[in-house]
Design a protein around this motif. Structure first.
Motif, mmCIF file in Angstrom:
data_model
loop_
_atom_site.group_PDB
_atom_site.id
_atom_site.type_symbol
_atom_site.label_atom_id
_atom_site.label_comp_id
_atom_site.label_asym_id
_atom_site.label_seq_id
_atom_site.Cartn_x
_atom_site.Cartn_y
_atom_site.Cartn_z
ATOM 1 N N SER A 118 -21.047 39.090 91.155
ATOM 2 C CA SER A 118 -20.684 37.748 90.712
ATOM 3 C C SER A 118 -19.249 37.421 91.109
ATOM 4 N N PHE A 119 -18.339 38.360 90.882
ATOM 5 C CA PHE A 119 -16.948 38.142 91.259
ATOM 6 C C PHE A 119 -16.820 37.927 92.768
ATOM 7 N N MET A 120 -17.457 38.816 93.545
ATOM 8 C CA MET A 120 -17.350 38.697 95.011
ATOM 9 C C MET A 120 -17.921 37.367 95.507
ATOM 10 N N LYS A 121 -19.009 36.924 94.907
ATOM 11 C CA LYS A 121 -19.611 35.645 95.308
ATOM 12 C C LYS A 121 -18.663 34.487 94.998
ATOM 13 N N LYS A 122 -18.100 34.481 93.810
ATOM 14 C CA LYS A 122 -17.157 33.417 93.431
ATOM 15 C C LYS A 122 -15.931 33.412 94.343
ATOM 16 N N TYR A 123 -15.400 34.588 94.604
ATOM 17 C CA TYR A 123 -14.205 34.693 95.459
ATOM 18 C C TYR A 123 -14.537 34.252 96.881
ATOM 19 N N SER A 124 -15.686 34.650 97.367
ATOM 20 C CA SER A 124 -16.112 34.252 98.710
ATOM 21 C C SER A 124 -16.277 32.729 98.806
ATOM 22 N N GLN A 125 -16.887 32.138 97.797
ATOM 23 C CA GLN A 125 -17.043 30.678 97.779
ATOM 24 C C GLN A 125 -15.688 29.991 97.755
ATOM 25 N N HIS A 126 -14.763 30.517 96.990
ATOM 26 C CA HIS A 126 -13.400 29.973 96.948
ATOM 27 C C HIS A 126 -12.776 30.023 98.343
ATOM 28 N N LEU A 127 -12.886 31.171 99.011
ATOM 29 C CA LEU A 127 -12.316 31.306 100.357
ATOM 30 C C LEU A 127 -12.999 30.366 101.345
ATOM 31 N N ASP A 128 -14.313 30.173 101.200
ATOM 32 C CA ASP A 128 -15.028 29.206 102.050
ATOM 33 C C ASP A 128 -14.443 27.808 101.881
ATOM 34 N N GLU A 129 -14.162 27.440 100.642
ATOM 35 C CA GLU A 129 -13.568 26.121 100.368
ATOM 36 C C GLU A 129 -12.174 26.015 100.975
ATOM 37 N N GLU A 130 -11.388 27.064 100.884
ATOM 38 C CA GLU A 130 -10.054 27.068 101.483
ATOM 39 C C GLU A 130 -10.137 26.934 103.007
ATOM 40 N N ILE A 131 -11.104 27.596 103.597
ATOM 41 C CA ILE A 131 -11.311 27.487 105.051
ATOM 42 C C ILE A 131 -11.652 26.045 105.414
ATOM 43 N N LYS A 132 -12.538 25.416 104.639
ATOM 44 C CA LYS A 132 -12.918 24.018 104.898
ATOM 45 C C LYS A 132 -11.722 23.078 104.757
ATOM 46 N N LYS A 133 -10.920 23.297 103.708
ATOM 47 C CA LYS A 133 -9.732 22.454 103.480
ATOM 48 C C LYS A 133 -8.794 22.491 104.663
ATOM 49 N N ARG A 134 -8.674 23.625 105.280
ATOM 50 C CA ARG A 134 -7.766 23.790 106.399
ATOM 51 C C ARG A 134 -8.364 23.339 107.722
ATOM 52 N N GLY A 135 -9.631 22.959 107.654
ATOM 53 C CA GLY A 135 -10.275 22.481 108.867
ATOM 54 C C GLY A 135 -10.491 23.575 109.902
ATOM 55 N N ILE A 136 -10.503 24.819 109.400
ATOM 56 C CA ILE A 136 -10.726 25.932 110.313
ATOM 57 C C ILE A 136 -12.221 26.001 110.569
ATOM 58 N N GLY A 137 -12.552 25.834 111.832
ATOM 59 C CA GLY A 137 -13.969 25.834 112.176
ATOM 60 C C GLY A 137 -14.271 26.870 113.229
ATOM 61 N N ILE A 138 -15.446 26.736 113.785
ATOM 62 C CA ILE A 138 -15.923 27.697 114.779
ATOM 63 C C ILE A 138 -15.907 27.085 116.174
ATOM 64 N N ASN A 139 -14.996 26.171 116.370
ATOM 65 C CA ASN A 139 -14.957 25.447 117.656
ATOM 66 C C ASN A 139 -14.725 26.334 118.840
#
Length: 155
Positions: A134-155
């Protein structure tokens, strides 16, 4: 040191120990194959219709880096590309027999490492597993959101 710092330090330490313990065995068994190549082949083998986009998202690499990596793997005769009859635009990848041999060696090593570490995992309760996951999933989701905020993509 607060609890958050302690948890992060312990995660890093744990990860570094695993890498150190596994490194020589992996390098000896998978001579001439970089970790990124082996993990790319692992994804290709374990997923349906893997393409550049899926590989980039899974391996946290750019599409350009994946294109270079897959070309290198094709040049080594480890993967091949294919297309579906109904979609001539998209290119997918699959392992060759030579690639499956490398994949199998890698899988055997993972099983060997799991067996080595089984003694500790047998002591973990179901509740502890659920809490950690549960902790790892929450932390991973948080990091996913941070990645999106920064506009870091797979271009």
């Amino acid at each position: 040191m607060n609890k958050q710092e302690l948890v992060m330090m312990e995660f890093r330490d744990l990860f570094n120990k695993m890498v150190w313990l596994n490194k020589n065995k992996l390098e000896d068994s998978l001579k001439g194959h970089k970790p990124s190549e082996v993990h790319c082949m692992e994804y290709i083998e374990k997923n349906v219709d893997p393409n550049v986009t899926k590989l980039a998202e899974s391996l946290y690499m750019t599409k350009g880096a994946i294109s270079k990596l897959t070309k290198k793997l094709m040049d080594k005769g480890l993967i091949e590309c294919y297309q579906k009859p109904d979609n001539k635009k998209e290119i997918y990848f699959r392992l060759t027999e030579k690639g499956k041999e490398i994949y199998d060696i890698h899988e055997d090593l993972h099983h060997e490492f799991q067996e080595r570490d089984k003694v500790i995992f047998e002591q973990v309760t179901q509740e502890q597993y659920e809490s950690m996951l549960s902790f790892m999933k929450k932390y991973s989701q948080h990091l996913d959101e941070e990645i999106k905020k920064r506009g870091i993509g797979i271009n």
